[in-house]
Design an enzyme around this catalytic site. Structure first.
Site, mmCIF file in Angstrom:
data_model
loop_
_atom_site.group_PDB
_atom_site.id
_atom_site.type_symbol
_atom_site.label_atom_id
_atom_site.label_comp_id
_atom_site.label_asym_id
_atom_site.label_seq_id
_atom_site.Cartn_x
_atom_site.Cartn_y
_atom_site.Cartn_z
ATOM 1 N N LYS A 65 38.233 38.066 29.594
ATOM 2 C CA LYS A 65 37.151 37.113 28.480
ATOM 3 C C LYS A 65 36.082 38.065 27.641
ATOM 4 C CE LYS A 65 33.888 36.000 32.335
ATOM 5 N NZ LYS A 65 32.518 36.773 31.791
ATOM 6 N N THR A 66 35.634 38.890 27.711
ATOM 7 C CA THR A 66 34.372 39.087 27.522
ATOM 8 C C THR A 66 35.397 40.272 25.883
ATOM 9 O OG1 THR A 66 32.737 40.235 29.255
ATOM 10 C CG2 THR A 66 32.606 41.186 27.274
ATOM 11 N N ASP A 72 29.578 31.943 28.110
ATOM 12 C CA ASP A 72 30.222 32.860 29.499
ATOM 13 C C ASP A 72 29.984 32.005 30.663
ATOM 14 O OD1 ASP A 72 31.420 34.982 30.245
ATOM 15 O OD2 ASP A 72 29.711 36.370 29.907
ATOM 16 N N GLU A 73 30.663 32.644 31.759
ATOM 17 C CA GLU A 73 30.489 32.097 33.059
ATOM 18 C C GLU A 73 30.428 30.394 33.141
ATOM 19 O OE1 GLU A 73 32.122 34.735 35.112
ATOM 20 O OE2 GLU A 73 31.585 36.007 34.513
ATOM 21 N N GLN A 85 36.575 31.541 40.536
ATOM 22 C CA GLN A 85 35.385 31.837 40.928
ATOM 23 C C GLN A 85 33.686 31.266 41.063
ATOM 24 O OE1 GLN A 85 35.740 36.022 39.121
ATOM 25 N NE2 GLN A 85 37.231 35.148 37.802
ATOM 26 N N ARG A 110 39.515 41.876 43.290
ATOM 27 C CA ARG A 110 37.995 43.007 42.795
ATOM 28 C C ARG A 110 38.819 44.481 42.764
ATOM 29 N NH1 ARG A 110 35.906 40.762 39.695
ATOM 30 N NH2 ARG A 110 36.848 39.126 40.886
#
Length: 683
Positions: free
Chosen positions: A29-30, A233-234, A264, A634
């Site tokens: 996504k970044t 973002d987020e 998330q 993770r």
């Protein structure tokens, strides 16, 4: 320019309107956010200064700015507005807060400042100076909830009898109603006190900015004209206040792109609302489902778990990487044997799979679980190159932040008062540190005068030091030692204020430290030479940071430095713990979000721990399942889940049950393993 997959490119090309990008774990996504900003500038000729990117961490904003600078130029990158929500609001308030009756040199209060202020206000309201407040944190949490979402504030379960130690703990409708009313009254008084001290807390940065935009249409129009393209973002971590801010700014041009993953969303306990991303009104939706992090086995297990949630967007992660190993499941008789088995598996990964210690992480639901695993790592025996070794190096990704250390908070409190004399919390912290003969009795007399006469505390001290006529009766109540101490303090602060306003910040701080003999005072509080050195280095680190700030911001002020320090507590030059070391990583599920490791051990996977008993009542099973999903994703290559059949709870050993989430992982993705021997990974 980096290569993008088809869905990433679709998200980048969706330049206008309301765009929802559902970015699964490890989906890049970044990269999409950065490419979208570059696309707006290069292909749509959008001026960089008309783009606003809001994030939740300064690290994320800094990383995006650096990568844009590499792709375009530092000059262009510097014009794009990339900030955290709080930094963005702070910048607006520094220019506009005078419209709300504050001065632009307001202080920023952190959580501990607010806690002390709330305790003082509560004591005053209960009219009992000696009362103990064992559950004040609950009241603070309800104050936060009321401030962030006043329209949906519900009656809290904390009660009046909990505020007074020793009272009977009877839960009645009357006491619940009393506490709801108490919280609302306290909220109003807290707001008034903060304004009187010319101070703003972190919640206030957001709510006061919204007040400005709603009360002054000319301001709203001004900022809407500047921020024509907004990206967040987020987005799954936003609360109602952040949602309102985004909608206000985007209302004119309606170019709002939000990026996040409802699967998330794990911060409901601090106010975020997953419904913000579930109910986002969009013209375009793009799902990023290709994962670049984990093996197929890990992703499939995670997918099967999260499918059990009802409140979610339909999506499923996939990868082109190889199948990988099944998830290892270890069930040990006791928590000590569980920890020992994990330590042995870690040694195996180091010696047989060639992993570095730092490639490995132990993840747990609560910090209280870490100690057993720390001891197992310290006691581990292993052999390498014919040599016997003892102990596995590790680091806990947590601990006391730099700004929370006493010697740093005291020094910053001096700077806060120099910047804003109305900052009463900071003033009370430093008035007699280093000791200057101003006793608690003196403070009681002076603060009582300050409250009864509604005069700013610093003005009272200044009046005493100047022997002004209206303070003669008050001065008569003070000892000569106290009077001398107050005069000394005011004289020093007046000189410091003059120096910081007319000379360099770094030079002025060095003068202040020397004038107070601060380094020696702090060092004398500890006995060991190592402790003395540590505290001295911390003070020097603050001086170095002021120097760095002065170089980076030639027209910077002491107000700016103090506020930036509070807004960015993760700056590596301030926090030694943030430097990567060669050790196994120990961290909570929450702390692991955004990170990745080649091998992960999820430990204590038992009911009452995950899902957490208290969190089930507060945020529900779906958020606990999302947290488990975050922990699972993770892992890049190797994933082990462990549990103990018995565990100490409240000082007693109790029988445990495996987490209900384990039964949501199909058997074909699981390999049961013995706790007595290391089971090898195949890939």
């Amino acid at each position: 320019m980096v290569m993008l997959n088809d869905k990433q490119q679709e998200a980048v090309n969706s330049a206008r309107g309301r765009v929802l990008v559902l970015a699964g774990a490890g989906s890049g996504k970044t990269r999409v956010l950065i490419s979208r900003i570059i696309h707006l500038i290069n292909h749509h000729k959008v001026a960089p200064e008309n783009i606003l990117g809001l994030t939740f961490t300064n690290k994320a904003a800094g990383e995006m700015r650096e990568r844009i600078a590499r792709e375009l130029s530092p000059k262009v990158s510097s014009k794009v507005h990339l900030l955290t929500f709080h930094s963005f609001c702070y910048q607006i308030l520094r220019k506009e807060i005078h419209r709300l009756g504050y001065t632009n040199s307001f202080s920023l209060y952190d959580e501990k400042d607010i806690k002390r202020l709330v305790e003082n206000l509560t004591r005053q309201k209960l009219d009992h100076d000696a009362v103990e407040l064992p559950s004040i944190q609950s009241t603070i949490e309800h104050l936060h909830a009321l401030k962030m979402n006043p329209d949906h504030f519900t009656t809290p379960k904390a009660k009046k009898n909990r505020l007074v130690k020793g009272a009977k703990s009877e839960e009645t409708e009357e006491t619940q109603t009393w506490h709801a009313s108490f919280v609302k009254e306290l909220s109003s008084e807290l707001k008034s006190s903060l304004k009187a001290y010319n101070a703003v807390d972190f919640d206030g940065l957001l709510t006061l900015t919204i007040d400005l935009l709603e009360q002054f249409p000319d301001l709203l129009e001004k900022y809407q004209k500047v921020y024509q393209y907004i990206m967040i973002d987020e987005y799954q971590d936003t609360n109602h206040t952040q949602l309102r801010l985004a909608e206000l700014l985007a209302a004119k041009h309606d170019n709002l792109c939000v990026v996040g993953d409802d699967d998330q969303s794990i911060y409901g306990w601090r106010g975020s609302d997953v419904k913000n991303i579930l109910n986002f009104q969009h013209h375009t939706i793009v799902k990023l489902e290709q994962n670049y992090r984990s093996t197929h086995q890990i992703l499939e297990a995670a997918n099967k778990v999260i499918l059990n949630n009802n409140e979610r967007h339909d999506k499923q992660l996939w990868t082109t990487t190889k199948q990988g190993d099944k998830l290892h499941i270890v069930a040990a008789p006791t928590e000590k044997e569980e920890a020992r088995a994990i330590a042995e598996q870690i040694v195996y990964l180091k010696l047989e799979k060639g992993l570095a210690w730092s490639d490995i992480a132990i993840l747990y639901r609560s910090n209280t679980l870490s100690r057993t695993f720390e001891m197992a790592l310290l006691e581990a025996h292993w052999q390498e190159g014919g040599l016997f070794r003892r102990g596995i190096p590790y680091q806990i990704i947590a601990g006391t932040e730099f700004l929370e250390r006493a010697e740093i908070k005291d020094l910053l409190a001096y700077l806060r008062v120099i910047a804003n004399p109305q900052d009463q919390e900071a003033l009370l912290r430093i008035i007699n540190y280093p000791r200057r003969g101003i006793s608690s009795k003196t403070l009681e007399i002076v603060t009582q005068y300050n409250r009864e006469n509604d005069v700013i505390l610093y003005e009272v001290l200044d009046g005493i030091a100047s022997c002004r006529r209206e303070y003669h009766d008050l001065i008569a109540q003070l000892t000569s030692t106290a009077q001398k101490g107050i005069v000394s303090f005011i004289d020093m602060m007046s000189e410091a204020k003059h120096r910081f306003a007319s000379r360099g910040l770094h030079a002025s701080l060095e003068w202040l430290i020397e004038e107070m003999n601060y380094v020696e005072t702090v060092k004398n509080e500890v006995k060991s030479e190592k402790g003395k050195q540590f505290k001295g280095e911390n003070i020097q680190a603050v001086a170095d940071m002021v120097k760095e700030y002065e170089i980076a911001t030639p027209d910077g002020t002491i107000e700016g430095f103090v506020t930036e320090s509070l807004l960015d507590q993760q700056r590596t030059s301030m926090n030694k713990a943030s430097k990567k070391t060669e050790g196994v990583n120990l961290l909570t599920f929450h702390s692991s979000k955004g990170l990745e490791f080649k091998a992960c051990f999820l430990v204590a996977i038992e009911d009452h721990i995950i899902p957490h008993e208290k969190s089930l009542q507060e945020t529900g099973v779906e958020e606990e399942r999302r947290l488990f999903y975050v922990a699972l994703t993770r892992a890049q290559k190797y994933l082990t889940l462990s549990m103990s059949k018995k565990r100490m709870r409240m000082g007693k050993e109790v029988i445990t049950n495996p987490s209900r989430f384990l039964f949501e992982i199909p058997q074909e993705f699981i390999q049961p393993c013995s706790y007595r021997k290391v089971e090898p990974f195949l890939y």
